[in-house]
Design an enzyme around this catalytic site. Structure first.
Site, PDB file in Angstrom:
ATOM      1  NE  ARG A 116       7.876  -7.809  40.435  1.00 22.49           N
ATOM      2  CZ  ARG A 116       7.230  -6.675  40.726  1.00 22.49           C
ATOM      3  NH1 ARG A 116       6.059  -6.732  41.307  1.00 22.49           N
ATOM      4  NH2 ARG A 116       7.751  -5.508  40.452  1.00 22.49           N
ATOM      5  CE  LYS A 145       0.228  -1.745  52.799  1.00 19.15           C
ATOM      6  NZ  LYS A 145       1.464  -1.032  52.479  1.00 19.15           N
ATOM      7  CE  LYS A 179       8.223  -5.138  36.087  1.00 17.76           C
ATOM      8  NZ  LYS A 179       9.647  -5.367  36.421  1.00 17.76           N
ATOM      9  N   GLY A 180       2.529  -6.196  39.850  1.00 16.10           N
ATOM     10  CA  GLY A 180       2.126  -6.871  41.088  1.00 16.10           C
ATOM     11  C   GLY A 180       0.900  -7.748  41.000  1.00 16.10           C
ATOM     12  CG  PHE A 204       6.717  -2.738  52.008  1.00 18.25           C
ATOM     13  CD1 PHE A 204       6.202  -1.781  51.135  1.00 18.25           C
ATOM     14  CD2 PHE A 204       7.565  -3.714  51.510  1.00 18.25           C
ATOM     15  CE1 PHE A 204       6.532  -1.800  49.788  1.00 18.25           C
ATOM     16  CE2 PHE A 204       7.900  -3.737  50.159  1.00 18.25           C
ATOM     17  CZ  PHE A 204       7.379  -2.774  49.303  1.00 18.25           C
ATOM     18  CB  VAL A 205       2.570  -7.180  52.333  1.00 17.72           C
ATOM     19  CG1 VAL A 205       2.006  -7.072  53.734  1.00 17.72           C
ATOM     20  CG2 VAL A 205       1.697  -6.409  51.352  1.00 17.72           C
ATOM     21  CD  GLU A 220      -3.087  -2.172  41.810  1.00 23.56           C
ATOM     22  OE1 GLU A 220      -2.399  -3.067  41.309  1.00 23.56           O
ATOM     23  OE2 GLU A 220      -2.799  -0.965  41.753  1.00 23.56           O
ATOM     24  CG  ASP A 221      -0.322  -5.099  43.597  1.00 24.20           C
ATOM     25  OD1 ASP A 221      -1.028  -4.065  43.591  1.00 24.20           O
ATOM     26  OD2 ASP A 221       0.916  -5.060  43.463  1.00 24.20           O
ATOM     27  CG  ASP A 257      -0.512   2.145  50.339  1.00 23.53           C
ATOM     28  OD1 ASP A 257      -1.005   2.228  51.465  1.00 23.53           O
ATOM     29  OD2 ASP A 257       0.674   2.440  50.118  1.00 23.53           O
ATOM     30  CG  ASP A 276       8.463  -5.080  43.766  1.00 23.11           C
ATOM     31  OD1 ASP A 276       7.364  -4.540  43.969  1.00 23.11           O
ATOM     32  OD2 ASP A 276       9.465  -4.440  43.414  1.00 23.11           O
TER      33      ASP A 276
HETATM   34  P1  5GP Z   1      -1.588   3.408  45.857  1.00 22.54           P
HETATM   35  O1  5GP Z   1      -1.603   4.235  44.616  1.00 22.54           O
HETATM   36  O2  5GP Z   1      -2.911   2.805  46.212  1.00 22.54           O
HETATM   37  O3  5GP Z   1      -0.973   4.150  47.019  1.00 22.54           O
HETATM   38  O4  5GP Z   1      -0.544   2.279  45.629  1.00 22.54           O
HETATM   39  C1  5GP Z   1      -0.774   1.125  44.962  1.00 22.54           C
HETATM   40  C2  5GP Z   1       0.520   0.470  44.554  1.00 22.54           C
HETATM   41  O5  5GP Z   1       1.580   0.710  45.504  1.00 22.54           O
HETATM   42  C3  5GP Z   1       0.357  -1.017  44.505  1.00 22.54           C
HETATM   43  O6  5GP Z   1      -0.105  -1.422  43.247  1.00 22.54           O
HETATM   44  C4  5GP Z   1       1.748  -1.505  44.796  1.00 22.54           C
HETATM   45  O7  5GP Z   1       2.485  -1.539  43.611  1.00 22.54           O
HETATM   46  C5  5GP Z   1       2.330  -0.449  45.711  1.00 22.54           C
HETATM   47  N1  5GP Z   1       2.229  -0.854  47.122  1.00 22.54           N
HETATM   48  C6  5GP Z   1       1.436  -0.304  48.068  1.00 22.54           C
HETATM   49  N2  5GP Z   1       1.593  -0.935  49.253  1.00 22.54           N
HETATM   50  C7  5GP Z   1       2.504  -1.913  49.042  1.00 22.54           C
HETATM   51  C8  5GP Z   1       3.078  -2.937  49.886  1.00 22.54           C
HETATM   52  O8  5GP Z   1       2.806  -3.091  51.075  1.00 22.54           O
HETATM   53  N3  5GP Z   1       3.973  -3.768  49.273  1.00 22.54           N
HETATM   54  C9  5GP Z   1       4.342  -3.660  47.979  1.00 22.54           C
HETATM   55  N4  5GP Z   1       5.232  -4.540  47.506  1.00 22.54           N
HETATM   56  N5  5GP Z   1       3.814  -2.716  47.160  1.00 22.54           N
HETATM   57  C10 5GP Z   1       2.899  -1.861  47.688  1.00 22.54           C
END
Ligand code: 5GP
Length: 178
Positions: A168, A134, A47-48, A155-156, A102-103, A106, A162
């Site tokens: 959100r 990140k 949802k981000g 963590f943001v 994508e939001d 990570d 969220d």
């Molecule tokens: P990845 O698969 O790249 O590790 O993770 C991506 C997803 O992890 C993002 O779409 C998000 O939902 C969640 N995520 C990663 N870092 C953060 C953060 O700092 N804050 C929040 N709220 N979600 C995060």
């Protein structure tokens, strides 16, 4: 406001003004790059990405469609690297130019999984657009074509992101200080 409520208010990391300014710049870049494209398939990851995606797409001048994936990690420990598709897209991507929105990137596992699926289904091209990157946390190599801001490995929340489904709707990107 009580002290408890004040403590719970995330500290501002990126203000609404900076967000809007950067979103407009990204939209300009995307409009330039896709100027000759007949139809752009814009796919958000729920949802981000929703708040970012709606602000961004209102400024895109290329004809486009809107669709969504929803992803989740497997298992009670949310094993990184094992990404499950909880909601699939509705529209075909075969032969289409896709902009995946994508939001935050990570580790990169989510986008790598979704990218592989889009390529498997015959998308003509796929580019990635993420509001936040990140980079320090990356575990798999992912090329982000358009990103808004690089953030530290904290963590943001806010502007779609969220913490246990809260925050959100904050108009800014914030950090919850413990
Ligand atoms: P990845 O698969 O790249 O590790 O993770 C991506 C997803 O992890 C993002 O779409 C998000 O939902 C969640 N995520 C990663 N870092 C953060 C953060 O700092 N804050 C929040 N709220 N979600 C995060």
């Amino acid at each position: 406001m009580t002290l408890a409520e004040q403590a719970a208010t995330p500290r501002v990391l990126i203000s609404p003004e900076r967000l809007q300014e950067r979103v407009a710049q990204l939209a300009d870049e995307i409009n330039r790059d896709y100027a000759d494209t007949q139809m752009l398939s814009c796919i958000g990851v729920l949802k981000g990405s929703v708040f970012f995606m709606t602000d961004l797409l209102k400024q895109i001048t290329v004809p486009l469609t809107v669709d969504f994936f929803q992803t989740a990690s497997y298992g009670p420990n949310k094993t990184p690297g094992e990404v499950r598709i909880r909601k699939d897209i509705d529209l075909s991507v075969k032969g289409k130019d896709v902009l995946l929105i994508e939001d935050i990137v990570d580790t990169g596992h989510t986008l790598r999984t979704v990218l592989a699926l889009l390529e498997f289904r015959g998308a003509r091209s796929v580019k990635l657009c993420a509001l936040l990157d990140k980079k320090a946390k990356r575990e798999v190599k992912i090329e982000v074509d358009y990103y808004g801001f690089e953030v530290e490995p904290v963590f943001v929340v806010g502007y779609g992101l969220d913490d246990a489904e809260l925050f959100r709707n904050l108009p800014y990107i914030g950090v919850v200080d413990n």
